[in-house]
Each structure stands twice: as structure tokens, then as C-alpha cells.
Motif scaffolding. Sequence first.
Motif, short mmCIF file in Angstrom:
data_model
loop_
_atom_site.label_atom_id
_atom_site.label_comp_id
_atom_site.label_asym_id
_atom_site.label_seq_id
_atom_site.Cartn_x
_atom_site.Cartn_y
_atom_site.Cartn_z
N ASN A 151 0.82 -1.21 0.00
CA ASN A 151 0.00 0.00 0.00
C ASN A 151 0.85 1.26 0.00
O ASN A 151 0.49 2.28 -0.60
CB ASN A 151 -0.92 0.01 1.22
N ARG A 153 3.55 1.94 -1.49
CA ARG A 153 4.01 2.34 -2.82
C ARG A 153 3.05 3.35 -3.45
O ARG A 153 3.46 4.33 -4.06
CB ARG A 153 4.12 1.10 -3.72
N HIS A 154 1.77 3.07 -3.28
CA HIS A 154 0.76 3.99 -3.82
C HIS A 154 0.64 5.25 -2.97
O HIS A 154 0.53 6.36 -3.50
CB HIS A 154 -0.60 3.28 -3.89
N GLU A 155 0.70 5.09 -1.66
CA GLU A 155 0.55 6.23 -0.76
C GLU A 155 1.66 7.26 -0.94
O GLU A 155 1.40 8.47 -1.01
CB GLU A 155 0.53 5.74 0.69
N ALA A 157 3.35 7.92 -3.53
CA ALA A 157 3.19 8.63 -4.81
C ALA A 157 2.26 9.82 -4.68
O ALA A 157 2.30 10.75 -5.51
CB ALA A 157 2.67 7.67 -5.88
N GLN A 158 1.42 9.86 -3.63
CA GLN A 158 0.47 10.95 -3.45
C GLN A 158 1.12 12.19 -2.82
O GLN A 158 0.49 13.25 -2.74
CB GLN A 158 -0.70 10.50 -2.57
#
Length: 208
Positions: A151, A153-155, A157-158
Motif C-alpha cells: 500500500n 508504494r501507492h501512498e 506517490a500521493q
Amino acid sequence: MEYPGNLFVVAAPSGAGKSSLVKALLELDAKLSVSISHTSRAPRGQEQHGREYWFISPDEFRAKVQRGEFFEWAEVHGNLYGTSRGAIEARMIQGEDVVLEIDYQGALQIKDIFPYAVLIFILPPSWDELQQRLIRRGDTQTEVIAQRMHNARHEVAQAQHFDFVVINALFETALFDLKSIVHAQRLKYASQRRNRSNVFRALDLIED
């Protein structure tokens, strides 16, 4: 609507040190208060109802969503988290500075509703260090750690959507950076004009 108080929203992937940094910041800054979120998950360790979170059932949580009581809400790692709109606005109307610890989804929701909010993202220095911090907690199962790393990895990027980024490699340095952001926000023209109106009037920058 712009309120007399500031709203600081701090987000990070699990294990980046967000909670520890915010706790230390609150100990250093008496003008800051933390907003306690609601969650549908069970308490962990020494957590207490009304201190770390307001712990409520999933049905209670969804009822509050239907009544529009949350400033923002999101599902994170299978649990529901939300921020009471009324509690935050009441503090800010009184001129209090409020800090929120929430996930990136909630932070971006708040920015849409309240564009004056200051969004701060806490980054780990590396993926290896993030994983080691999750392991050192000692209360998280291996499969949960793997899911949280996935998770993250996506977080991470934000972070590009946030106003400020603090890299938590050395705790003391990250805390100084976080405190500097709060101080700088209070020195902005609009904040100083609002909170030091006597000086601005004396300099004829505000007409009576």
C-alpha cells in the motif's frame, strides 16, 4: 470559508513516524491541538477511547456518514476512519490551530472542502527503513507488513499533491522541519493581519 485558526493535515504511510512526530510537535507547541478521529477498528495496545481515537462500531460509523457528520472519511487497511467536521470548525472559529493525522485520501478530501488547509506528507528515508520500522513495532504479522509495504508504494506517490514534504530520516530533524512549517504558516500575511491586527492598524494597514 477562511477561519481564524489554521488547519494542518499530516499524512504518511504506516511506519513513517507520523504519530510520533505529531505527538512531539504537540508537546512543543501549546497553541496546537489535535483532532481525535473516529474509527471502526478495535483499540491497539494501550490505546484509549477518546484519547487516540473515538472507537465506534462499523454501523455507528456508517450512520454518521449518512448524517454528514464527517469532514472526511476513508477506508484504510479494511477499517473506517473519519474526522468530525463540527469539532474542527468549532475550534478554528475560536482561533485555535488544529492538526489532523489522517491518510492521504482524507487529506485530499479536506483540501477540496477547505482549500486553506496546509497538507504535510511524511516520507521514510527508504523502503528498507520503512519495512524495518514496521518490523520493530513487534505487533504486526508478516502478511500485514507485506500488505502495508504494498500500500505504501501507492501512498508515497500521493506526496506530490501535498504542500510540504518532511523526510523522517532523523527524528529530531524531521520534528524541526514540521515545527518550521507550522511557524511559517502563522507568519503569512493573512494570518499576521488577522492575529496581530493592533500592529497592522498602528501601521495604517487596516482601516478602523
